[in-house]
Design a protein around this motif. Sequence first.
Motif, PDB file in Angstrom:
ATOM      1  N   CYS A  55      91.608  49.104  45.391  1.00 28.21           N
ATOM      2  CA  CYS A  55      91.081  50.133  44.488  1.00 28.21           C
ATOM      3  C   CYS A  55      92.039  50.363  43.327  1.00 28.21           C
ATOM      4  CB  CYS A  55      90.861  51.448  45.237  1.00 28.21           C
ATOM      5  SG  CYS A  55      89.619  51.367  46.540  1.00 28.21           S
ATOM      6  N   GLU A  56      93.328  50.325  43.622  1.00 23.96           N
ATOM      7  CA  GLU A  56      94.335  50.565  42.598  1.00 23.96           C
ATOM      8  C   GLU A  56      94.291  49.512  41.494  1.00 23.96           C
ATOM      9  OE1 GLU A  56      96.835  52.545  46.166  1.00 23.96           O
ATOM     10  OE2 GLU A  56      97.662  50.720  45.236  1.00 23.96           O
ATOM     11  N   ILE A  57      93.913  48.287  41.842  1.00 25.71           N
ATOM     12  CA  ILE A  57      93.761  47.236  40.826  1.00 25.71           C
ATOM     13  C   ILE A  57      92.648  47.622  39.854  1.00 25.71           C
ATOM     14  CG2 ILE A  57      93.178  44.814  40.407  1.00 25.71           C
ATOM     15  CD1 ILE A  57      94.282  44.210  43.226  1.00 25.71           C
ATOM     16  N   GLY A  58      91.499  47.966  40.405  1.00 30.16           N
ATOM     17  CA  GLY A  58      90.365  48.338  39.549  1.00 30.16           C
ATOM     18  C   GLY A  58      90.627  49.582  38.736  1.00 30.16           C
ATOM     19  N   LEU A  59      91.296  50.557  39.316  1.00 28.23           N
ATOM     20  CA  LEU A  59      91.629  51.781  38.595  1.00 28.23           C
ATOM     21  C   LEU A  59      92.564  51.481  37.428  1.00 28.23           C
ATOM     22  CD1 LEU A  59      92.177  53.973  41.758  1.00 28.23           C
ATOM     23  CD2 LEU A  59      90.457  54.445  40.016  1.00 28.23           C
ATOM     24  N   SER A  60      93.521  50.587  37.653  1.00 30.47           N
ATOM     25  CA  SER A  60      94.454  50.213  36.592  1.00 30.47           C
ATOM     26  C   SER A  60      93.731  49.515  35.449  1.00 30.47           C
ATOM     27  CB  SER A  60      95.545  49.304  37.161  1.00 30.47           C
ATOM     28  OG  SER A  60      96.268  49.936  38.198  1.00 30.47           O
ATOM     29  N   VAL A  61      92.856  48.575  35.795  1.00 33.75           N
ATOM     30  CA  VAL A  61      92.117  47.814  34.786  1.00 33.75           C
ATOM     31  C   VAL A  61      91.301  48.740  33.888  1.00 33.75           C
ATOM     32  CG1 VAL A  61      90.242  46.157  34.446  1.00 33.75           C
ATOM     33  CG2 VAL A  61      92.014  45.691  36.143  1.00 33.75           C
ATOM     34  N   ASN A  62      90.649  49.728  34.483  1.00 36.41           N
ATOM     35  CA  ASN A  62      89.702  50.545  33.730  1.00 36.41           C
ATOM     36  C   ASN A  62      90.300  51.808  33.121  1.00 36.41           C
ATOM     37  OD1 ASN A  62      86.809  49.340  34.144  1.00 36.41           O
ATOM     38  ND2 ASN A  62      87.835  49.138  36.119  1.00 36.41           N
TER      39      ASN A  62
ATOM     40  N   CYS B 150      85.357  53.735  43.137  1.00 35.82           N
ATOM     41  CA  CYS B 150      85.737  52.809  42.065  1.00 35.82           C
ATOM     42  C   CYS B 150      84.863  51.566  42.024  1.00 35.82           C
ATOM     43  CB  CYS B 150      87.198  52.396  42.227  1.00 35.82           C
ATOM     44  SG  CYS B 150      87.503  51.298  43.627  1.00 35.82           S
ATOM     45  N   GLY B 151      84.117  51.292  43.096  1.00 33.20           N
ATOM     46  CA  GLY B 151      83.228  50.132  43.101  1.00 33.20           C
ATOM     47  C   GLY B 151      83.946  48.803  43.275  1.00 33.20           C
ATOM     48  N   TRP B 152      85.233  48.822  43.650  1.00 33.86           N
ATOM     49  CA  TRP B 152      85.928  47.546  43.854  1.00 33.86           C
ATOM     50  C   TRP B 152      85.391  46.842  45.091  1.00 33.86           C
ATOM     51  CZ3 TRP B 152      89.008  45.259  40.349  1.00 33.86           C
ATOM     52  CH2 TRP B 152      89.642  44.075  40.741  1.00 33.86           C
ATOM     53  N   ALA B 153      85.133  47.633  46.137  1.00 29.40           N
ATOM     54  CA  ALA B 153      84.404  47.152  47.317  1.00 29.40           C
ATOM     55  C   ALA B 153      84.993  45.879  47.923  1.00 29.40           C
ATOM     56  CB  ALA B 153      82.930  46.942  46.967  1.00 29.40           C
ATOM     57  N   GLY B 154      86.241  45.966  48.344  1.00 30.20           N
ATOM     58  CA  GLY B 154      86.880  44.813  48.979  1.00 30.20           C
ATOM     59  C   GLY B 154      87.309  43.781  47.962  1.00 30.20           C
ATOM     60  N   ASP B 155      86.497  42.738  47.803  1.00 25.56           N
ATOM     61  CA  ASP B 155      86.816  41.707  46.801  1.00 25.56           C
ATOM     62  C   ASP B 155      85.779  41.647  45.686  1.00 25.56           C
ATOM     63  OD1 ASP B 155      84.650  40.687  48.117  1.00 25.56           O
ATOM     64  OD2 ASP B 155      85.556  38.759  48.612  1.00 25.56           O
ATOM     65  N   ARG B 156      84.822  42.577  45.707  1.00 26.54           N
ATOM     66  CA  ARG B 156      83.765  42.526  44.701  1.00 26.54           C
ATOM     67  C   ARG B 156      84.271  42.832  43.296  1.00 26.54           C
ATOM     68  NH1 ARG B 156      80.525  41.970  48.736  1.00 26.54           N
ATOM     69  NH2 ARG B 156      78.363  41.334  48.410  1.00 26.54           N
ATOM     70  N   GLY B 157      85.420  43.473  43.207  1.00 28.07           N
ATOM     71  CA  GLY B 157      86.013  43.685  41.904  1.00 28.07           C
ATOM     72  C   GLY B 157      86.407  42.398  41.211  1.00 28.07           C
ATOM     73  N   PHE B 158      86.664  41.363  42.011  1.00 23.07           N
ATOM     74  CA  PHE B 158      86.962  40.047  41.450  1.00 23.07           C
ATOM     75  C   PHE B 158      85.689  39.239  41.213  1.00 23.07           C
ATOM     76  CE2 PHE B 158      90.962  40.739  44.005  1.00 23.07           C
ATOM     77  CZ  PHE B 158      91.809  40.900  42.917  1.00 23.07           C
ATOM     78  N   THR B 159      84.745  39.332  42.161  1.00 24.81           N
ATOM     79  CA  THR B 159      83.552  38.489  42.078  1.00 24.81           C
ATOM     80  C   THR B 159      82.399  39.128  41.310  1.00 24.81           C
ATOM     81  OG1 THR B 159      82.886  39.353  44.250  1.00 24.81           O
ATOM     82  CG2 THR B 159      84.105  37.274  44.236  1.00 24.81           C
ATOM     83  N   TYR B 160      82.327  40.461  41.314  1.00 29.33           N
ATOM     84  CA  TYR B 160      81.327  41.195  40.534  1.00 29.33           C
ATOM     85  C   TYR B 160      82.045  42.309  39.769  1.00 29.33           C
ATOM     86  CZ  TYR B 160      77.899  38.697  43.334  1.00 29.33           C
ATOM     87  OH  TYR B 160      77.161  37.712  43.937  1.00 29.33           O
ATOM     88  N   PRO B 161      82.922  41.926  38.829  1.00 32.04           N
ATOM     89  CA  PRO B 161      83.734  42.934  38.130  1.00 32.04           C
ATOM     90  C   PRO B 161      82.913  43.963  37.369  1.00 32.04           C
ATOM     91  CG  PRO B 161      83.851  40.796  37.018  1.00 32.04           C
ATOM     92  CD  PRO B 161      83.181  40.560  38.327  1.00 32.04           C
ATOM     93  N   GLU B 162      81.667  43.614  37.045  1.00 34.03           N
ATOM     94  CA  GLU B 162      80.823  44.563  36.319  1.00 34.03           C
ATOM     95  C   GLU B 162      80.538  45.820  37.144  1.00 34.03           C
ATOM     96  OE1 GLU B 162      77.856  41.406  37.966  1.00 34.03           O
ATOM     97  OE2 GLU B 162      79.976  41.580  37.422  1.00 34.03           O
ATOM     98  N   LEU B 163      80.581  45.686  38.477  1.00 29.84           N
ATOM     99  CA  LEU B 163      80.375  46.848  39.344  1.00 29.84           C
ATOM    100  C   LEU B 163      81.530  47.828  39.190  1.00 29.84           C
ATOM    101  CD1 LEU B 163      78.941  48.397  41.607  1.00 29.84           C
ATOM    102  CD2 LEU B 163      80.065  46.894  43.265  1.00 29.84           C
TER     103      LEU B 163
END
Length: 960
Positions: free
Chosen positions: A931-938, A892-905
């Motif tokens: 990961c579940e946060i990023g999956l939900s968003v997308n 999913c590319g969330w990568a720890g906290d990178r989903g918040f700091t680099y959401p484009e990933l």
Amino acid sequence: MLSGVYRQLFESLRNSIPEDRLIHDELRTLAYGTDASFYRLIPKLVIKVETEQEVITVLKYCKELNLPVTFRAAGTSLSGQAISDSVLVLLGPKWNKFKINQDATQIKLQPGIVGAHANIYLAPFNRKIGPDPASINSAMIGGIAANNASGMCCGTSQNSYKTLSGMKIIFSDGAVLDTTDSSSKENFRKTHSEMLERICKLSTKVKQNGVLSEKIRDKYKMKNTTGYSLNALVDFEDPIDIIQHLMIGSEGTLGFIAEVEYFTVAELPNKATSLMLFPDTATACNAVRILKECKADAVELMDRASLRSVEDKDGMPEYLKTLDKEVCSLLVEVKAKDGEQLQNRLESIYKALEALPKVMPIVFTEDKDEYKKLWDIRKGMFPSVGAMRKTGTTVIIEDIAFPIDSLASATVNLQQLFVKHGYYDAIIFGHALEGNLHFVFKQDFNSEAEVTRYKYFMDDIAKLVVKKYNGALKAEHGTGRNMAPFVELEWGSEAYELMKEIKNIFDPQGIINPGVILNNDANAHIKNLKPLPAANPLVDKCIECGFCEVNCPSKNLSLSPRQRITVFREIARLTEKGNDPDRLEELVEQFDYYGDQTCATDGLCATSCPVNINTGILIKELRADKISPIASTVADLLANNMSGVTTGMRFMLGAVDKVHLVLGTNLMKTLSGAGRKITFNKLPLWNEYMPKSSGKIKPSKRDSSMKGNNSNSQLRVVYFPSCINRSMGLSRNSHEKETLTTKTVSLLNKAGYEVIYPENLDNLCCGMAFASKGYKKQGDMKSEELLEQLYKASNKGEYPIYFDMSPCLYRIKEFLSAKIKIDPLYSVLKIYEPVEFIDEFLMDKLVFKPMDKKIAIHPTCSTIKLGLKDKIRKVAQACATEVIIPETVGCCGWAGDRGFTYPELNVSALQNLKSSLPEDCHEGYSTSRTCEIGLSVNSGIPYESIVYLVDQCTEKAQIL
């Protein structure tokens, strides 16, 4: 910077193609210009196209400016056919549409679809595409068709040429021909009558030349991708049929393949495999002829050197080490529609081979595990040579074909050439049914003498294949730059003139991928050789094949693992040379974002890498090198006060949730985006699935959480809630009422388990949050602390240990694996992530009642690396009647906290998620909170822990 005609091209294109897809900086032109070959050309301009109209526009302006243009799909090509020092056109991620006809006998594919994905789409129908190259898990349809790539089973009867049903082509003049559309064909006949007339005349000329026609037919009785597909001129009458078949194997030199329609082939369900050992090559080759008559589906020849290259690897049969030096093996596969037919086929093979001398009796296996072990022998050969080569050298894999009656003597002659030119470690293997041999050897291009050695070797190879055996210099890897100087030698001047005429008909200006297939430079194959300088032992064995790219979450955003290594090598080379400081400074500056910050470091690249390189480990090392003493001190403070960290996270999440409650979702999104913009992306980006605060686990619940049950229960489990789940609660829009830490205890209690928490829980952490950012010392310290507490809590390994997040479990497993090599104390620990624990410990203690609904499941990268993908599917299928696991969606590319700091990933990694889910799928599950946060968003649907799903559909089993 762009200048001259390339600046003109850029200015012309920017009106119709967004500038972020017109790439001309130092870093990305180098990175994107790399393919799997041992050649290096750096394009002036790289263009990512997403539509047919964009391709037409690019061709229009390149034609006006007389600029060479090369098309690229996955870049797994081995012969230099996908590189350019002019304009390189890359397929964007939107070239992924497909359509299967009603009975699945045909499939229409856009060129950006990975070959293996096409087979995934066809699997429910027990069908597949015919071509089966070894690179099918990475190679895209555009390249597979353009190179007429074949493989182990498809032979000459199921390759792209033979299974082609139709094609959409964009020609050099911008014209579009869809051969599956009658109106398109009719229009093309009107607008391109001259072209069609020239094709017809060429075909008639060949057909009237009996000697040439017969030569062409003979050449294609074996695998042959040298030059253009001249068989199209003798196989077809309609010039449109001729045109589309000439496009097969044309390597992007005649036009752009915008769509391919294949006739599919049956995927037979029953199969058996045998590793047959014969005393010498001649006997093995006699067996090949017999097996061809018996219609074996695959026969892979492996000489003794091949077997020796893998005999010391884990999982290899011990008897490989005992074989004589002359032994030659055949790996044979037989398929059938049912068990009875399979046994009949096997019996016929046993009987047919009965008279041949053998090193060991022939035994076929139908066992899947044994089958995999045998094919691992074959798959491990190319990587073994690559891994053993000296740093700074490359590994070359070439493929040739001989008439099958000459295979034995030709193989011996090939081995003699290795000795003559000093390639003592070369190995031979190949698709013997078609007389197709691959040979792999290590090559140093760092000195003139070595380049000359390679040149003389290739000259001798050409003479052996063409002059002595009338074989094919390229069987399935494409002509490329490596064999272009030898095309006329193989085909003769008359046929070579035909090829030049074909090129002129399709591309009169000669601007489409020039220098490939046809090249007047006799030394083209020893020019523009790719440097592979030493950079770091972690990646020095990389051969830049690109097999890693399909698994990379950042491949469509910034760089893939292959591209990261390419740029890192160039930085290392420039640093050592010190002669171009400006370029070095630019690459280093750009690498921070493209190479470092947008790398998820998930390690999935290693799962498909032939030499097991995990580029994420390199990036973590580079992060560690950049850590300042002050940053390290701050990390020490955080690591020593995790209780304060989780308390702070809970406070922050609670405060943000209150603001969300007041402002509402839409205004919150607007303000968050504006805040991120004015802080130059320093402020983390809020999203509507941002979790609320999780309630703190109270000390009173830590000794025993069994409610109303006997505390002397024999079922005990140590539960380690991750620091993420100790901080993050439910999202505001979640339908659940309890946090995961509470729900987990409830589920374990339901199954009869007494839950034990490790001591000092608030300060415990697996260490991943530190290690992933390069803080290895602090990460290892936290891992060590956690293991100590788990050892105590589990009564020295007596009780199983449950982690509620897969990534945390994977981190500890990695650390534990290294730890017990030094100190075996912790080897007694039995640790599990949610799916594995549920499958092993809860399935027999709970009553599962599958719910009538459709759910989505996302195996995290840790789940995949742990080999638990089948288990998460199994658990989910016990809970719901229909389970969707989008096979083309990876990390999913969330990568720890990178989903918040680099959401484009995260957005880039999951760009296909929503379209992969059916409209009536409204809930998803995984095993990692972030990961579940990023999956939900997308996806637009809520993803939560699979624990919630299991709890919903289970009841406590009655004890009789």
